[in-house]
Motif scaffolding. Sequence first.
Motif: not given
Length: 308
Positions: A279-299
Amino acid sequence: MIVGLTQADDAGVFRLRKDLAIVQTVDLITPIVDDPVSFGMIAAANSLSDIYAMGARPMTAMNIVCFPSDTMDIEILRQILAGAVAKLDEAGVAMVGGHSVKDEEIKFGLSVSGVVHPDKVVTKSSAKAGDKLILTKPLGTGIMNTALKAGLLDDESLALVTKQMTALNDKASWIMVSLGASAATDVTGFGLLGHACEMAENSGVAIEIDSEKVPLIPGTEKLAAMGLLPAGLYANREFCETLVQLETTLPTWLMDALFDPQTSGGLLIASPPQVAGEMLSRIKKAGYKEAAIIGTVVAEQKNRIILR
Ligand code: CO
Ligand code: CO
């Protein structure tokens, strides 16, 4: 009603048929940049964003205009509308009408309607423990706009922040839908932490954010450190500071950036871990160059947000 007032989300969703729902939202802002065409574009991108945050496709829009027609040249309004129409054209959305009132201060926005399959609605209340969190645009528009009002923003930074605010969230939305995002919202007035808090609360989970991974518009650090903070930032901090647990000491400017209210900010997407990388790599390729995985959902736990 699929999404209404009882579980507030980015937009309302109403089922018309078994396979079709209408998605509706309205948003109105005061000018944040001096150029009227750019302001029209920003207001349009900002109004469309809540439709994209639901995983829906915007179809039609109506103008909402407040304008001081006694004291201001009507040409300015024409340019605001031209900017909005240009963005709507880019989004493939038809402008079908609108309404204007005389007012002392300019305000402009759109009421937008879109469509979605009732089973494909992406709310902010279905993030699951284990999901990865993707942010599609860098933060800092509130701080930068405060600097602009103070006359302290250079042209290069103004161009950068305008580009971010006029960017549509359309492609990021299509990608998250096609890969099966668990939940999403757009980052706007409550800032990253405010909207993350909301997602965590509505989903009955907690969210860990890796502060080093959060993308920022270049220059945000310097301007935040100078104290160029919008009023909304203080309100955001007051509203959700008690729900945030700090696992490390963060510089004040970075905390400020995480609470900074955004105009036409990016999508905050909770993605199942097995598709998050793609998902991240496709989003970046679509032009959102600064997109990043910034965290995780936990219980779920006592604090909604854990900042590392
Ligand atoms: Co929203
Ligand atoms: Co909104």
